[in-house]
Design an enzyme around this catalytic site. Structure first.
Site, short mmCIF file in Angstrom:
data_model
loop_
_atom_site.label_atom_id
_atom_site.label_comp_id
_atom_site.label_asym_id
_atom_site.label_seq_id
_atom_site.Cartn_x
_atom_site.Cartn_y
_atom_site.Cartn_z
N ASP A 45 0.95 -1.71 0.36
CA ASP A 45 -0.14 0.10 -0.02
C ASP A 45 0.78 1.76 -0.73
O ASP A 45 1.63 1.68 0.13
CB ASP A 45 -0.91 0.35 1.01
CG ASP A 45 -2.21 -1.01 1.05
OD1 ASP A 45 -2.23 -1.22 -0.04
OD2 ASP A 45 -2.13 -1.44 2.29
N TYR A 73 6.53 -8.15 9.15
CA TYR A 73 6.54 -6.11 9.15
C TYR A 73 6.59 -5.57 11.17
O TYR A 73 6.68 -6.87 11.87
CB TYR A 73 4.82 -6.03 8.94
CG TYR A 73 4.02 -6.27 7.89
CD1 TYR A 73 4.26 -5.74 6.88
CD2 TYR A 73 3.55 -7.90 7.47
CE1 TYR A 73 4.17 -6.07 5.29
CE2 TYR A 73 3.35 -8.54 6.20
CZ TYR A 73 2.44 -7.61 5.54
OH TYR A 73 2.93 -8.09 3.97
N ASP A 87 -6.65 2.04 7.51
CA ASP A 87 -5.11 2.88 8.03
C ASP A 87 -5.18 4.25 8.22
O ASP A 87 -6.85 5.15 8.85
CB ASP A 87 -4.26 2.17 7.15
CG ASP A 87 -4.91 2.34 5.63
OD1 ASP A 87 -5.78 3.93 5.53
OD2 ASP A 87 -4.66 2.72 4.52
N ARG A 181 -3.56 -4.21 8.55
CA ARG A 181 -4.56 -3.23 9.21
C ARG A 181 -5.39 -4.41 9.66
O ARG A 181 -6.27 -3.67 10.41
CB ARG A 181 -5.34 -2.46 7.42
CG ARG A 181 -4.45 -1.48 6.64
CD ARG A 181 -4.79 -1.10 5.30
NE ARG A 181 -4.89 -2.07 4.46
CZ ARG A 181 -6.28 -2.02 3.26
NH1 ARG A 181 -7.64 -0.61 3.45
NH2 ARG A 181 -5.89 -2.83 2.61
#
Length: 314
Positions: A45, A73, A87, A181
């Site tokens: 993203d 992550y 987000d 997310r």
């Protein structure tokens, strides 16, 4: 240089900066290398940064083979507000008080550790999932109601990195197809508040981590003349056994003619291994990946060939 065929056939690890789409990264690499055939594996993203694998030339044909079953992550989860995109880019849709216990590190550590395991996750409405031939995010942006089916995902590890007022930083190792997310959104709901993902950095995708990645500025500086110095080993990235082509085999392989199974080495190329029936192997010649073939009886048959070879085999 006019974009076309630069003669480059390779894989790159790119550290995508914040604010750029995955397509933006592809366009930038095309301009830097003067090569029109550039693609990527694993969309990231615009609000996220970190590891992206980019294929150049015939390296683009490897994109579908790089499955990257696991990704890691570092994520920042902000509590108190839920957004329509889950987000920080989205519109606030719900606010809720933040319980005082969320500031307690011991509580946060226990909660984050409890994320480990298999879960049924509903993807964000603003995602690239196809719904009746259209992307979910396109439907959501047009104001249509988007209902996505839950999917099974797995969190392999979850560790608390830091606690700040109304914010947790967590390190996650998750299965392919996991939306971080959605983890943030669901975490807020489970804790009796609201939450969204405020920052995300992908630190690895499959076998590629940040130490193997170039910044876009480094790609610019290296250009087509020197970028091969920093390319990824395509055979290693596939995680397949290794088979060196000898004698007239390169000619046979180029024509798609079967060859004997021969001497196959493990992924570390240290010892000979037995290739099972139906197993795939990376066919290499010197520093190039020439094809991915499959065992059928005592012979190897072509799955996919790379006539010019994808460079970088070490």
């Amino acid at each position: 240089m006019r974009r076309g065929k630069s003669g480059l056939n390779l894989l790159l690890g790119v550290d995508k900066p914040l604010g750029m789409t995955s397509h933006d990264v592809v366009m930038r690499v095309r301009r830097s290398l003067g090569e029109g055939r550039v693609g990527h594996a694993g969309t990231l993203d615009p609000a996220a940064s970190g590891v992206m694998v980019v294929g150049v030339g015939q390296g683009t044909r490897l994109m579908g083979l790089l499955t990257a079953e696991e990704k890691t992550y570092v994520a920042e989860v902000s509590f108190g507000v839920e957004t329509d995109t889950d987000d920080a880019e989205g519109r606030p849709v719900r606010e809720a008080p933040v319980p005082a216990e969320l500031a307690d590190r011991a509580f946060a550590e226990r909660t984050v550790a409890s994320l480990v395991g298999r879960h049924s996750q509903v993807p964000p409405a603003y995602s690239a999932i196809s719904v009746n031939g259209k992307r979910a995010y396109a439907l959501a942006r047009s104001g249509k109601e988007v209902e996505l089916e839950p999917r099974e995902i797995e969190v392999f590890s979850a560790q608390l990195v830091a606690v700040a007022p109304a914010e947790w930083t967590v390190a996650l190792r998750v299965s392919k197809g996991t939306y971080v997310r959605a983890i943030a959104r669901d975490l807020g709901r489970a804790l009796g508040t609201a939450a969204h993902l405020s920052n995300l950095r992908r630190t690895s995708s499959g076998r590629v981590d940040l130490t193997r990645c170039l910044t876009l500025e480094e790609v610019d500086a290296l250009g087509a003349a020197r970028v091969s110095e920093r390319c990824l080993d395509p055979a290693a990235m596939l995680g397949l056994p290794y088979r060196e082509l000898v004698g007239k085999e390169p000619t046979d392989v180029a024509c798609g003619r079967r060859i004997e199974v021969g001497r196959v080495l493990g992924c570390d190329r240290a010892e000979e291994v037995a290739l099972p029936e139906g197993g795939r192997v990376a066919l290499c010649r010197a520093d190039r990946l020439m094809g991915v073939w499959r065992r059928r009886g005592g012979m190897l048959c072509c799955d996919v060939n790379f006539p010019d070879g994808v460079e970088g085999v070490r």
